[in-house]
Design a protein around this motif. Structure first.
Motif, PDB file in Angstrom:
ATOM      1  N   ILE A  61       0.835  -1.203   0.000  1.00  0.00           N
ATOM      2  CA  ILE A  61       0.000   0.000   0.000  1.00  0.00           C
ATOM      3  C   ILE A  61       0.866   1.248   0.000  1.00  0.00           C
ATOM      4  CG2 ILE A  61      -1.640   1.324   1.393  1.00  0.00           C
ATOM      5  CD1 ILE A  61      -2.849  -1.395   2.249  1.00  0.00           C
ATOM      6  N   GLY A  62       1.939   1.245   0.791  1.00  0.00           N
ATOM      7  CA  GLY A  62       2.849   2.386   0.816  1.00  0.00           C
ATOM      8  C   GLY A  62       3.519   2.606  -0.531  1.00  0.00           C
ATOM      9  N   SER A  63       3.878   1.542  -1.215  1.00  0.00           N
ATOM     10  CA  SER A  63       4.480   1.670  -2.545  1.00  0.00           C
ATOM     11  C   SER A  63       3.474   2.209  -3.551  1.00  0.00           C
ATOM     12  CB  SER A  63       4.991   0.310  -3.017  1.00  0.00           C
ATOM     13  OG  SER A  63       6.032  -0.130  -2.200  1.00  0.00           O
ATOM     14  N   ALA A  64       2.255   1.706  -3.504  1.00  0.00           N
ATOM     15  CA  ALA A  64       1.238   2.138  -4.463  1.00  0.00           C
ATOM     16  C   ALA A  64       0.870   3.609  -4.255  1.00  0.00           C
ATOM     17  CB  ALA A  64      -0.003   1.260  -4.340  1.00  0.00           C
ATOM     18  N   LEU A  65       0.819   4.041  -3.027  1.00  0.00           N
ATOM     19  CA  LEU A  65       0.449   5.426  -2.729  1.00  0.00           C
ATOM     20  C   LEU A  65       1.652   6.359  -2.669  1.00  0.00           C
ATOM     21  CD1 LEU A  65      -2.271   4.803   0.017  1.00  0.00           C
ATOM     22  CD2 LEU A  65      -2.615   5.274  -2.416  1.00  0.00           C
ATOM     23  N   GLN A  66       2.829   5.821  -2.880  1.00  0.00           N
ATOM     24  CA  GLN A  66       4.080   6.580  -2.857  1.00  0.00           C
ATOM     25  C   GLN A  66       4.227   7.362  -1.542  1.00  0.00           C
ATOM     26  OE1 GLN A  66       4.203   8.921  -6.420  1.00  0.00           O
ATOM     27  NE2 GLN A  66       4.318   7.130  -7.740  1.00  0.00           N
ATOM     28  N   ILE A  67       4.105   6.645  -0.468  1.00  0.00           N
ATOM     29  CA  ILE A  67       4.187   7.234   0.866  1.00  0.00           C
ATOM     30  C   ILE A  67       5.595   7.048   1.419  1.00  0.00           C
ATOM     31  CG2 ILE A  67       3.354   7.063   3.242  1.00  0.00           C
ATOM     32  CD1 ILE A  67       0.702   6.089   2.109  1.00  0.00           C
ATOM     33  N   GLY A  68       6.166   8.109   1.964  1.00  0.00           N
ATOM     34  CA  GLY A  68       7.437   8.029   2.669  1.00  0.00           C
ATOM     35  C   GLY A  68       8.590   7.623   1.777  1.00  0.00           C
ATOM     36  N   ALA A  69       9.480   6.823   2.328  1.00  0.00           N
ATOM     37  CA  ALA A  69      10.694   6.429   1.610  1.00  0.00           C
ATOM     38  C   ALA A  69      10.390   5.468   0.473  1.00  0.00           C
ATOM     39  CB  ALA A  69      11.671   5.790   2.587  1.00  0.00           C
ATOM     40  N   LEU A  70       9.178   4.959   0.401  1.00  0.00           N
ATOM     41  CA  LEU A  70       8.837   4.033  -0.673  1.00  0.00           C
ATOM     42  C   LEU A  70       8.480   4.765  -1.966  1.00  0.00           C
ATOM     43  CD1 LEU A  70       6.647   1.540   1.370  1.00  0.00           C
ATOM     44  CD2 LEU A  70       9.040   1.299   0.726  1.00  0.00           C
ATOM     45  N   GLY A  71       8.249   6.064  -1.873  1.00  0.00           N
ATOM     46  CA  GLY A  71       7.917   6.857  -3.067  1.00  0.00           C
ATOM     47  C   GLY A  71       9.156   7.179  -3.885  1.00  0.00           C
ATOM     48  N   PRO A  72       8.941   7.667  -5.076  1.00  0.00           N
ATOM     49  CA  PRO A  72      10.083   8.029  -5.931  1.00  0.00           C
ATOM     50  C   PRO A  72      10.841   9.212  -5.322  1.00  0.00           C
ATOM     51  CG  PRO A  72       8.029   8.695  -6.951  1.00  0.00           C
ATOM     52  CD  PRO A  72       7.658   7.918  -5.740  1.00  0.00           C
ATOM     53  N   GLN A  73      12.156   9.136  -5.376  1.00  0.00           N
ATOM     54  CA  GLN A  73      13.004  10.172  -4.814  1.00  0.00           C
ATOM     55  C   GLN A  73      13.543  11.050  -5.956  1.00  0.00           C
ATOM     56  OE1 GLN A  73      13.347  10.397  -1.449  1.00  0.00           O
ATOM     57  NE2 GLN A  73      11.928   8.664  -1.373  1.00  0.00           N
ATOM     58  N   PRO A  74      13.590  12.376  -5.710  1.00  0.00           N
ATOM     59  CA  PRO A  74      14.138  13.239  -6.749  1.00  0.00           C
ATOM     60  C   PRO A  74      15.649  13.010  -6.868  1.00  0.00           C
ATOM     61  CG  PRO A  74      13.675  14.499  -4.772  1.00  0.00           C
ATOM     62  CD  PRO A  74      13.143  13.119  -4.539  1.00  0.00           C
ATOM     63  N   VAL A  75      16.113  13.037  -8.084  1.00  0.00           N
ATOM     64  CA  VAL A  75      17.541  12.847  -8.341  1.00  0.00           C
ATOM     65  C   VAL A  75      18.109  14.181  -8.794  1.00  0.00           C
ATOM     66  CG1 VAL A  75      19.237  11.628  -9.732  1.00  0.00           C
ATOM     67  CG2 VAL A  75      17.168  10.443  -8.953  1.00  0.00           C
ATOM     68  N   ASN A  76      19.085  14.696  -8.070  1.00  0.00           N
ATOM     69  CA  ASN A  76      19.726  15.951  -8.439  1.00  0.00           C
ATOM     70  C   ASN A  76      20.846  15.611  -9.432  1.00  0.00           C
ATOM     71  OD1 ASN A  76      18.111  17.403  -6.728  1.00  0.00           O
ATOM     72  ND2 ASN A  76      19.505  17.159  -4.982  1.00  0.00           N
ATOM     73  N   ALA A  77      20.616  15.973 -10.659  1.00  0.00           N
ATOM     74  CA  ALA A  77      21.642  15.732 -11.678  1.00  0.00           C
ATOM     75  C   ALA A  77      21.793  16.996 -12.522  1.00  0.00           C
ATOM     76  CB  ALA A  77      21.227  14.567 -12.559  1.00  0.00           C
ATOM     77  N   THR A  78      22.997  17.380 -12.697  1.00  0.00           N
ATOM     78  CA  THR A  78      23.266  18.530 -13.549  1.00  0.00           C
ATOM     79  C   THR A  78      23.989  18.032 -14.783  1.00  0.00           C
ATOM     80  OG1 THR A  78      25.284  18.940 -12.354  1.00  0.00           O
ATOM     81  CG2 THR A  78      23.345  20.191 -11.677  1.00  0.00           C
ATOM     82  N   LEU A  79      23.411  18.313 -15.937  1.00  0.00           N
ATOM     83  CA  LEU A  79      24.015  17.896 -17.182  1.00  0.00           C
ATOM     84  C   LEU A  79      24.651  19.116 -17.864  1.00  0.00           C
ATOM     85  CD1 LEU A  79      21.130  15.613 -18.447  1.00  0.00           C
ATOM     86  CD2 LEU A  79      23.258  14.894 -17.392  1.00  0.00           C
ATOM     87  N   HIS A  80      25.881  19.014 -18.313  1.00  0.00           N
ATOM     88  CA  HIS A  80      26.567  20.118 -18.971  1.00  0.00           C
ATOM     89  C   HIS A  80      26.680  19.865 -20.441  1.00  0.00           C
ATOM     90  CE1 HIS A  80      27.466  22.126 -15.254  1.00  0.00           C
ATOM     91  NE2 HIS A  80      28.086  21.060 -14.799  1.00  0.00           N
TER      92      HIS A  80
END
Length: 86
Positions: free
Chosen positions: A67-86
């Motif tokens: 349920i946590g994965s389906a609802l993207q709750i807490g650490a189970l949700g997708p995390q933003p990735v900080n990437a800088t492309l040059h």
């Protein structure tokens, strides 16, 4: 407990009805000879109780994860990735 057979209609030569003293003595003997069993008289054995509780805990944790994965709750949700492309 053994109880003597008593007919509704006594026949000649049949069994006699026990007196109150005889009944009292039989009941007293039965009560005095009774020994309690060790432990509780009812309920499931401990191994069955612990197995069922463990299985219920696994089901609850698995359901919470899904349920946590389906609802993207807490650490189970997708995390933003900080990437800088040059």
């Amino acid at each position: 407990m053994k109880v003597p057979y008593v007919e509704d209609k006594p026949t000649p030569g049949g069994f006699r009805t026990p007196s109150e003293d005889d009944l009292g003595r039989m009941i007293r003997d039965t009560v005095e000879s009774w020994n309690p069993r060790r432990g509780p008289d009812s309920g499931p054995p401990p191994w069955l109780l612990y197995t069922a509780a463990s299985a219920a805990l696994v089901v609850i944790l698995l359901a919470a994860f899904l349920i946590g994965s389906a609802l993207q709750i807490g650490a189970l949700g997708p995390q933003p990735v900080n990437a800088t492309l040059h």
